[in-house]
Write a protein that holds these residues in place. Structure first.
Motif, PDB file in Angstrom:
ATOM      1  N   GLY A 222       0.792  -1.208   0.033  1.00  0.00           N
ATOM      2  CA  GLY A 222      -0.055   0.078   0.077  1.00  0.00           C
ATOM      3  C   GLY A 222       0.793   1.434  -0.197  1.00  0.00           C
ATOM      4  O   GLY A 222       0.523   2.214  -0.655  1.00  0.00           O
TER       5      GLY A 222
ATOM      6  N   GLY B 215      -4.968  -1.809   1.966  1.00  0.00           N
ATOM      7  CA  GLY B 215      -5.408  -1.012   0.736  1.00  0.00           C
ATOM      8  C   GLY B 215      -6.631   0.065   1.300  1.00  0.00           C
ATOM      9  O   GLY B 215      -6.637   0.918   0.714  1.00  0.00           O
TER      10      GLY B 215
ATOM     11  N   ALA C 124      -4.439   2.875   2.517  1.00  0.00           N
ATOM     12  CA  ALA C 124      -3.843   3.306   1.015  1.00  0.00           C
ATOM     13  C   ALA C 124      -5.025   4.184   0.087  1.00  0.00           C
ATOM     14  O   ALA C 124      -4.781   5.174  -0.279  1.00  0.00           O
TER      15      ALA C 124
END
Length: 220
Positions: A37, A63, A66
């Protein structure tokens, strides 16, 4: 112009497989990838792709974090994020939608669904399959004990705008809504814009979340 895509997934086979599939399309170009990420955030800010395929579970930065960092950067034009997930992480999917992700899809979805998903998200629509959306959102809102209050802004919607919101929440595209309401697709786009504006929402995905949280539509 081709839709530019960035792939963030810690599995090399997934990145390579998705990359080869998408690159083979005449209207899609994969411009980069990352296996974690943190790198994904840096590269997306540098490359500014149209769409990011973001795996939820990755090392260094997951994720979800991110996606939060990318969306928080307020890149212009906005980067659309399509979360790659499985059914065992429903809470993460819900959180991603509230953050502003444009949708989600299963990592083992058929190739044609992945291609369609990239195109749908790049066009500014949400990728929210009706059956999955109903089950996932309704289940998460129920388990979290969220109080279904109606924002005062809902009263500002016209009957037609309310109808459009309900259809958005059921996972229908502009074209499908136009067919259901017997109006032009451009008319639907206008209604969608007004709905998002009146409710102070970033995109269609957030409209789906609000519709379920407030009881505009139910899990059935």
């Amino acid at each position: 112009m081709a839709i530019t895509v960035f792939i963030a997934d810690d599995q090399a086979m997934v990145r390579q497989g998705f990359g080869a599939l998408l690159t083979a399309q005449h209207d899609i170009s994969v411009i980069g990838d990352a296996d974690n990420g943190a790198t994904a955030v840096d590269e997306v800010k540098r490359l500014h792709p149209d769409v990011v395929l973001m795996d939820v579970r990755m090392p260094q930065m997951n994720g979800l974090d991110a996606a939060r960092a990318i969306l928080g950067a307020a890149l212009d034009p906005p980067v659309r994020i399509l979360m790659l997930t499985t059914f065992d992480i429903d809470d993460y999917v819900y959180e991603a939608l509230t953050l502003g992700a444009s949708g989600f899809m299963l990592k083992d979805a058929p190739a044609e669904e992945l291609i369609r998903g990239v195109r749908v998200v790049a066009a500014g629509e949400a990728l929210l399959a009706p059956s999955v959306t109903r089950r996932l959102i309704a289940d998460v809102t129920s388990r979290r004990g969220r109080v279904r209050t109606r924002p005062s802004a809902l009263t500002s919607l016209t009957p037609r705008e309310r109808e459009v919101l309900e259809l958005i929440a059921k996972g229908m595209s502009n074209l499908e809504i136009a067919a259901a309401l017997f109006v032009a697709e451009q008319t639907v786009k206008t209604h969608v814009g007004k709905v998002l504006g009146k409710l102070g929402l970033r995109d269609r995905a957030q409209a789906v979340v609000l519709a379920y949280e407030t009881g505009v539509v139910g899990p059935g």
